[in-house]
Design a protein around this motif. Structure first.
Motif, PDB file in Angstrom:
ATOM      1  N   UNK A  10      33.881  35.677 -16.537  1.00  0.00           N
ATOM      2  CA  UNK A  10      33.998  34.664 -15.524  1.00  0.00           C
ATOM      3  C   UNK A  10      32.602  34.494 -14.792  1.00  0.00           C
ATOM      4  N   UNK A  11      32.335  33.250 -14.938  1.00  0.00           N
ATOM      5  CA  UNK A  11      31.022  32.659 -14.382  1.00  0.00           C
ATOM      6  C   UNK A  11      31.356  31.602 -13.687  1.00  0.00           C
ATOM      7  N   UNK A  12      30.605  31.210 -12.491  1.00  0.00           N
ATOM      8  CA  UNK A  12      31.023  30.108 -11.716  1.00  0.00           C
ATOM      9  C   UNK A  12      30.471  29.112 -12.402  1.00  0.00           C
ATOM     10  N   UNK A  13      29.222  29.251 -13.064  1.00  0.00           N
ATOM     11  CA  UNK A  13      28.236  28.357 -13.908  1.00  0.00           C
ATOM     12  C   UNK A  13      27.559  29.008 -14.965  1.00  0.00           C
ATOM     13  N   UNK A  14      27.101  28.352 -15.780  1.00  0.00           N
ATOM     14  CA  UNK A  14      26.314  28.852 -16.674  1.00  0.00           C
ATOM     15  C   UNK A  14      24.694  29.103 -16.388  1.00  0.00           C
ATOM     16  N   UNK A  15      24.029  30.100 -16.557  1.00  0.00           N
ATOM     17  CA  UNK A  15      22.782  30.045 -16.322  1.00  0.00           C
ATOM     18  C   UNK A  15      22.013  29.553 -17.518  1.00  0.00           C
ATOM     19  N   UNK A  16      20.785  28.618 -17.346  1.00  0.00           N
ATOM     20  CA  UNK A  16      20.207  28.155 -18.614  1.00  0.00           C
ATOM     21  C   UNK A  16      19.744  28.949 -19.786  1.00  0.00           C
ATOM     22  N   UNK A  17      19.515  30.216 -19.596  1.00  0.00           N
ATOM     23  CA  UNK A  17      18.775  31.303 -20.543  1.00  0.00           C
ATOM     24  C   UNK A  17      20.059  32.067 -21.156  1.00  0.00           C
ATOM     25  N   UNK A  25      36.455  28.995 -16.583  1.00  0.00           N
ATOM     26  CA  UNK A  25      37.863  28.669 -16.631  1.00  0.00           C
ATOM     27  C   UNK A  25      38.631  29.960 -15.753  1.00  0.00           C
ATOM     28  N   UNK A  26      38.499  29.857 -14.521  1.00  0.00           N
ATOM     29  CA  UNK A  26      39.053  30.570 -13.700  1.00  0.00           C
ATOM     30  C   UNK A  26      40.253  30.554 -13.503  1.00  0.00           C
ATOM     31  N   UNK A  27      41.050  29.810 -14.214  1.00  0.00           N
ATOM     32  CA  UNK A  27      42.530  29.916 -14.169  1.00  0.00           C
ATOM     33  C   UNK A  27      43.288  31.003 -15.195  1.00  0.00           C
ATOM     34  N   UNK A  28      42.500  31.495 -16.140  1.00  0.00           N
ATOM     35  CA  UNK A  28      42.751  32.446 -17.034  1.00  0.00           C
ATOM     36  C   UNK A  28      42.560  34.226 -16.523  1.00  0.00           C
ATOM     37  N   UNK A  29      42.153  34.146 -15.196  1.00  0.00           N
ATOM     38  CA  UNK A  29      41.927  35.245 -14.732  1.00  0.00           C
ATOM     39  C   UNK A  29      43.242  36.236 -14.634  1.00  0.00           C
ATOM     40  N   UNK A  30      44.078  35.757 -14.288  1.00  0.00           N
ATOM     41  CA  UNK A  30      45.472  36.562 -14.348  1.00  0.00           C
ATOM     42  C   UNK A  30      45.982  36.984 -15.693  1.00  0.00           C
ATOM     43  N   UNK A 279      37.975  33.660 -24.825  1.00  0.00           N
ATOM     44  CA  UNK A 279      38.775  34.235 -24.099  1.00  0.00           C
ATOM     45  C   UNK A 279      40.229  33.847 -24.101  1.00  0.00           C
ATOM     46  N   UNK A 280      40.413  32.832 -24.477  1.00  0.00           N
ATOM     47  CA  UNK A 280      41.796  32.228 -24.913  1.00  0.00           C
ATOM     48  C   UNK A 280      42.336  32.901 -25.923  1.00  0.00           C
TER      49      UNK A 280
END
Length: 376
Positions: A10-17, A25-30, A279-280
């Motif tokens: 999980x990341x809140x946003x992607x880094x360019x590199x 998609x934090x809804x998949x944490x559980x 992830x899915x």
């Protein structure tokens, strides 16, 4: 000795590199957490009778998990596996996640090492890399950790950025030293295909730094850290005495490890395995009790090449006698033959106990040397 790697995607946003597997998609944490626990249970036999000496939470961004979620995974590991009382337990974290409250919460967990993805202490660099934190937040994060006794810290830095000057890079290194962190990893920016950075390069909006500048930056890195008490123990890694990363060193020394979570890799000494990079897909496969991984059986040649590639990166090097014991006389003679020109030119060093290591000059062309020693 064995290790366990937990991939937290999980990341809140992607880094360019970044080309590591991650997901916003934090809804998949559980469901992710549920299946990680299940995989730890299902694959316990992968490390039979091994004592776990290192546990590493990598990503992605493991600090996107809260203390309770991290504790749940750790408790499950301790329940199933024999963990050494002196095990190194590392978590990667983003500086902006390491608030005083978060640091205080994880300080009660078994973590005894944090690896912080700072990349730069220059705000313009951080904006270009699409990092979430500022230089001020990075410095504060280090102080927050040190305040609660989490002093075994590693920070990542990045050099070779477009328009980055040698002086700016030197300032980054000096700032890291001033923070008194005992471990520093430094990586040259790579334009990985498929990343946002690669697309910018293709569009002509950025270009890689000049090779001479890159070389000067790497030289400055080695000289500055070495003169400040850091041991250059692997091409990209520097540590103060007693702070070498045990987990990563185990990779380079060919020790077995179990990788859990989507895209995680495992190695048992003979076979490599890797979970699907979805992830899915990972969650669905685990829920349906289907294999979520692929396996590659390594033949002798592949094992030898791995031995060269990982061992020669480090200050411990590779021992030709060990090559003969493990892989036979033919490959040992091949290695000696391929190494001879580099020994004569001073790019490789051969010790009295027949250990090959890169010289200071050899480090700068390490890829070529390792390629020539590998069997194809």
């Amino acid at each position: 000795m064995a290790g366990i790697y937990i991939h937290v995607p999980f990341c809140s946003k992607r880094c360019t590199y970044c080309d590591f597997f991650s997901n916003t998609k934090m809804q998949y944490k559980e469901p992710y957490l549920k299946q990680v626990l299940q995989e730890l249970t299902n694959r316990k036999a992968y490390l039979p009778n091994e004592t776990i000496e290192t546990i590493y939470f990598g990503g992605g961004t493991p600090s996107q998990l809260n203390a309770q979620e991290l504790e749940t995974i750790l408790e499950h590991i301790y329940k199933l596996y024999t963990v050494s009382p002196s095990a190194e337990i590392t978590m990667e974290a983003n500086p902006d996640d390491l608030t005083p409250a978060y640091v205080k919460a994880i300080a009660s967990l078994p973590f005894n090492r944090l690896s912080m993805g700072i990349q730069s202490f220059n705000d313009a660099d951080l904006k270009f890399l699409n990092r979430r934190h500022s230089a001020k937040q990075a410095i504060a994060a280090v102080a927050n950790c040190q305040a609660v006794g989490l002093t075994n810290l590693s920070i990542d830095l990045m050099y070779g950025l477009p328009n980055q000057t040698l002086e700016a890079w030197r300032e980054n290194i000096n700032q890291a030293i001033a923070l008194n962190v005992p471990h520093i990893s430094a990586y040259h920016l790579i334009y990985e295909e498929g990343t946002a950075l690669y697309k910018l390069m293709e569009a002509g909006k950025v270009r890689s730094v000049d090779e001479d500048v890159s070389l000067a930056m790497f030289t400055t890195l080695i000289d500055t850290l070495s003169s400040n008490g850091y041991q250059h123990y692997e091409i990209s890694n520097f540590a103060q005495p007693h702070y070498i990363s045990k987990h990563n060193s185990a990779y380079w020394k060919g020790k077995p490890y179990l990788g859990v979570g989507p895209s995680a890799h495992s190695y048992d000494g003979v076979n490599r395995a890797w979970n699907i990079a979805s992830l899915t897909g990972y969650i669905e496969a685990m829920e349906q009790q289907k294999p979520a991984l692929e396996v590659e059986v390594l033949d002798q040649q592949a094992q030898y090449n791995d031995f060269i590639l990982t061992g020669l990166r480090t200050m411990w090097g590779i021992n030709t006698g060990e090559i003969e014991n493990i892989f036979g006389e033919k490959l040992a003679l091949y290695c000696k033959k391929q190494a001879t020109p580099y020994i004569k030119s001073g790019l490789l060093c051969l010790s009295e106990n027949n250990t090959l290591t890169l010289s200071r000059e050899g480090i700068f062309i390490s890829d070529s040397i390792m390629s020539d020693l590998m069997f194809v």
